[in-house]
Design a protein around this motif. Structure first.
Motif, PDB file in Angstrom:
ATOM      1  N   TYR A   1       0.832  -1.210   0.000  1.00  0.00           N
ATOM      2  CA  TYR A   1       0.000   0.000   0.000  1.00  0.00           C
ATOM      3  C   TYR A   1       0.864   1.256   0.000  1.00  0.00           C
ATOM      4  N   LEU A   2       1.919   1.286   0.810  1.00  0.00           N
ATOM      5  CA  LEU A   2       2.791   2.458   0.842  1.00  0.00           C
ATOM      6  C   LEU A   2       3.462   2.687  -0.510  1.00  0.00           C
TER       7      LEU A   2
ATOM      8  N   ARG B   1       0.830   4.145  -2.833  1.00  0.00           N
ATOM      9  CA  ARG B   1       0.425   5.500  -2.429  1.00  0.00           C
ATOM     10  C   ARG B   1       1.563   6.512  -2.614  1.00  0.00           C
ATOM     11  N   ASN B   2       2.741   6.180  -2.092  1.00  0.00           N
ATOM     12  CA  ASN B   2       3.833   7.164  -2.049  1.00  0.00           C
ATOM     13  C   ASN B   2       4.733   7.134  -3.279  1.00  0.00           C
TER      14      ASN B   2
ATOM     15  N   ALA C   1      -4.226   7.459  -5.282  1.00  0.00           N
ATOM     16  CA  ALA C   1      -4.924   8.001  -4.110  1.00  0.00           C
ATOM     17  C   ALA C   1      -6.005   7.049  -3.616  1.00  0.00           C
ATOM     18  N   TRP C   2      -5.776   5.757  -3.730  1.00  0.00           N
ATOM     19  CA  TRP C   2      -6.781   4.785  -3.315  1.00  0.00           C
ATOM     20  C   TRP C   2      -6.834   4.685  -1.802  1.00  0.00           C
ATOM     21  N   ASN C   3      -8.032   4.486  -1.289  1.00  0.00           N
ATOM     22  CA  ASN C   3      -8.247   4.317   0.144  1.00  0.00           C
ATOM     23  C   ASN C   3      -7.646   2.984   0.597  1.00  0.00           C
ATOM     24  N   HIS C   4      -7.003   2.984   1.770  1.00  0.00           N
ATOM     25  CA  HIS C   4      -6.353   1.753   2.241  1.00  0.00           C
ATOM     26  C   HIS C   4      -7.354   0.630   2.510  1.00  0.00           C
TER      27      HIS C   4
END
Length: 196
Positions: free
Chosen positions: A69-70, A73-74, A79-82
């Motif tokens: 996920y990191l 996202r990074n 910009a997906w919700n965790h």
């Protein structure tokens, strides 16, 4: 415990195969009519998330959900919700991957030598158990390796190294000093008190 999604499936089956009304089926299986009539909007993004997760877990076998996920996202800037990503992660059963253990290759240990007579080698070890009220206690067992004779069993809630020394001195006083004592690397055995 039956999940809401499973209760919805049971209600759908009851309406289709048992000719039950929707209201009765919803009341029977404890779901709202809104839940019964809801149809999820399939998103192409879910397939994209699934593709990314499969690619990441294949390339990085030691990555779990957090690192995947990191990275998305990074590093990748999605910009997906965790919660959404984790739901897809679980649907793909990526959380069930088992990390292989690293096994140390050890040489075959030598067979334990049997002493020629009594009082040559003693073995000493601890055992633990619990009382009915939940309190745990320990036992110190000292055996003669020649004939497997139990020389002493010391029982208490705590057996520090001073207690081990005192017990050994009592056995030695009536049995004599052995040539060797076989023990593991427990904290009671490797303390400075016992080494003296």
């Amino acid at each position: 415990m039956v999940r809401p999604s499973q209760r919805k499936e049971m209600a759908l089956w009851a309406v289709q195969h048992r000719r039950l009304s929707i209201v009765s089926a919803c009341q029977t299986f404890g779901i709202s009519e809104t839940c019964y009539r809801y149809k999820p909007k399939l998103s192409d993004e879910n397939e994209l998330i699934a593709d990314w997760l499969l690619a990441l877990t294949k390339a990085r076998k030691n990555w779990g959900f957090g690192l995947c996920y990191l990275h998305l996202r990074n590093v990748r800037g999605f910009a997906w919700n965790h919660k959404r990503v984790y739901r897809i992660y679980r649907e793909l059963e990526l959380n069930m991957r088992i990390k292989p253990r690293k096994r140390l290759k050890r040489e075959k240990p030598d067979a334990l030598t049997v002493p020629d007579g009594p009082n040559h080698v003693w073995s000493m070890d601890f055992m633990a158990d619990q009382l009915a009220d939940g309190r745990s206690f320990r036992t110190l067992n000292v055996l003669d390796d020649f004939n497997r004779e139990g020389l002493t069993i010391e029982v208490d809630f705590s057996l520090p190294s001073e207690r081990v020394v005192r017990t050994l001195n009592q056995v030695i006083s009536w049995r004599g000093r052995p040539d060797a004592i076989r023990v593991d690397n427990g904290p009671e055995y490797i303390s400075a008190t016992l080494q003296v």
